[in-house]
Scaffold this active site. Structure first.
Site, PDB file in Angstrom:
ATOM      1  N   PRO A   2      -8.763  14.331 -32.208  1.00  0.00           N
ATOM      2  CA  PRO A   2      -9.267  13.963 -33.524  1.00  0.00           C
ATOM      3  C   PRO A   2     -10.272  12.820 -33.450  1.00  0.00           C
ATOM      4  CG  PRO A   2      -6.889  14.246 -33.569  1.00  0.00           C
ATOM      5  CD  PRO A   2      -7.301  14.300 -32.131  1.00  0.00           C
ATOM      6  N   GLU A   3     -11.342  12.937 -34.218  1.00  0.00           N
ATOM      7  CA  GLU A   3     -12.354  11.897 -34.295  1.00  0.00           C
ATOM      8  C   GLU A   3     -12.271  11.245 -35.671  1.00  0.00           C
ATOM      9  OE1 GLU A   3     -16.175  13.296 -32.829  1.00  0.00           O
ATOM     10  OE2 GLU A   3     -15.191  14.682 -31.457  1.00  0.00           O
ATOM     11  N   LYS A  61     -10.966   5.843 -34.440  1.00  0.00           N
ATOM     12  CA  LYS A  61      -9.938   6.867 -34.262  1.00  0.00           C
ATOM     13  C   LYS A  61      -8.513   6.324 -34.427  1.00  0.00           C
ATOM     14  CE  LYS A  61     -13.009   9.055 -30.869  1.00  0.00           C
ATOM     15  NZ  LYS A  61     -13.154   9.520 -29.481  1.00  0.00           N
ATOM     16  N   ARG A 272     -16.547  17.149 -19.512  1.00  0.00           N
ATOM     17  CA  ARG A 272     -16.456  17.890 -20.762  1.00  0.00           C
ATOM     18  C   ARG A 272     -17.721  18.733 -20.899  1.00  0.00           C
ATOM     19  NH1 ARG A 272     -14.722  13.011 -24.750  1.00  0.00           N
ATOM     20  NH2 ARG A 272     -15.959  11.816 -23.242  1.00  0.00           N
TER      21      ARG A 272
END
EC number: 3.2.2.23
Length: 289
Positions: A2-3, A61, A272
Site C-alpha cells: 500500500p502507498e 505510508k 522490481r
C-alpha cells in the site's frame, strides 16, 4: 505494498469508528505483528488498555492513532496488512494478528496480515520539523506531497543535490514520503519523464510538473479507493479499491500508451519493475539506475 492513497483510505475509514472511543482490551495473537514494539507483547497490550483514541493521523505510508497519554498506536501495513472494523462477535479472520476491543462494547478493530510484513507498536509522540507531533519512529520521514507542510522549493533543491535517478528519488522517504513503485511510474508517465533521468539535470519547471503529476495521480487514486491488484488491499470495511482500472503505465507492458499508442515498456528496476512509454518518456543519453 500500500502507498499513500491506500493508507489514507484506511485512515479516513478508521477515523469515524475510533475517534473518541476508549480501548477496552488488546490481544496479540501473533508476536511478529508487534516485533517493532521492543518491550514485548504484554507491554504493548498494557499500554493500550484504558486509553482514549483522540484522532487518526497519517504521514506517507504510516498511520497512527494518537492516544490521550501522549503516545500513539503506530501501524505500517507492509505487503498485506489490513485494519478491519466490525462487530466484535464475528468469526476470527484466518490471518488475524492483533485485536483491539472498546469499552463501549461496539465495533472492534482487527489487524489481519497474511504475509506478516506489517507491524504495530505504541510509541511516544515527539515534535516534528513542521510544528506538529509524530510517533518517534517516523520522525525522520519527509512530509508527503498532500500535506500543507510539504515545501516544493526545498524538494527541488534537495532533488538537484541528490545525483540519482528521478524514480529512485521519488521512492526515497527522506525526500518525499508516501510514493511507491506504482504511483512513481504513473506520475512519471504524466510528467513525460523517464525513470532514469538524472535528478541534477531536472529543471524547476520539470520538477513543478512532476509534483503536480504526483498530486494528481494520488488524488485520483484516493477518489477511486486506492489500487487493488489482489484481495489483500482492502479498506476498513473489507472492500477493494479500483484505481488499477485507470493506470496509464504501471503493469501495462506491451499495451498501447494512452497518449501515442507506442507499446509500454517494462524495465527491471531495484529488483522490481518500471513501466514507461519509449516515445513519451525517452531514455536520457546519460541515465542513472
Amino acid at each position: 505494498m500500500p502507498e499513500l492513497p491506500e493508507v489514507e483510505v484506511v485512515r479516513s475509514g478508521l477515523d469515524r469508528w475510533v475517534t473518541g472511543r476508549v480501548i477496552g482490551t488488546a490481544a496479540v495473537l501473533h508476536p511478529r505483528a508487534v516485533r517493532r514494539h521492543l518491550a514485548g507483547a504484554a507491554d504493548f497490550t498494557g499500554r493500550l488498555a484504558g486509553r482514549t483514541v483522540t484522532g487518526t493521523r497519517r504521514r506517507g505510508k504510516y498511520l497512527w492513532l494518537p492516544l490521550d497519554d501522549g503516545t500513539a498506536l503506530l501501524a505500517h501495513l507492509g505487503m498485506s496488512g489490513q485494519l478491519l472494523v466490525g462487530e466484535p462477535d464475528r468469526p476470527d479472520e484466518r490471518h488475524l494478528r492483533v485485536r483491539a476491543t472498546f469499552a463501549d462494547g461496539g465495533a472492534d478493530v482487527r489487524f489481519v496480515d497474511q504475509r506478516t510484513f506489517g507491524h504495530l507498536l505504541v510509541a511516544e509522540l515527539v515534535p516534528d520539523a513542521f510544528g506538529g507531533t509524530v510517533p518517534e519512529p517516523v520522525a525522520h520521514i519527509a512530509a508527503d506531497p498532500l500535506e500543507d507542510a510539504f515545501d516544493d522549493e526545498a524538494f527541488f533543491r534537495a532533488l538537484r543535490r541528490r545525483r540519482t535517478g528521478v524514480k529512485r528519488a521519488l521512492l526515497d522517504q527522506s525526500l518525499i514520503s508516501g510514493v511507491g513503485n506504482i504511483y512513481a511510474d504513473e506520475a512519471l508517465w504524466r510528467a513525460r519523464l523517464h525513470w532514469a533521468r538524472p535528478t541534477e539535470t531536472l529543471t524547476r519547471a520539470e520538477v513543478t510538473r512532476l509534483l503536480a503529476a504526483v498530486r494528481e495521480v494520488m488524488a485520483a487514486a484516493l477518489a477511486a479507493g486506492g489500487t487493488s491488484f489482489d484481495s489483500l488491499y482492502v479498506n476498513v470495511d473489507g472492500e477493494s479499491g479500483y484505481f488499477d482500472r485507470s493506470l496509464d503505465a504501471y503493469g501495462r507492458r506491451d499495451l498501447p500508451c494512452g497518449r501515442c499508442g507506442t507499446p509500454i515498456r517494462r524495465d527491471v528496476f531495484m529488483n522490481r519493475s518500471s513501466f514507461s512509454c519509449p516515445t513519451c518518456q525517452p531514455r536520457p543519453r546519460r541515465a542513472r539506475a
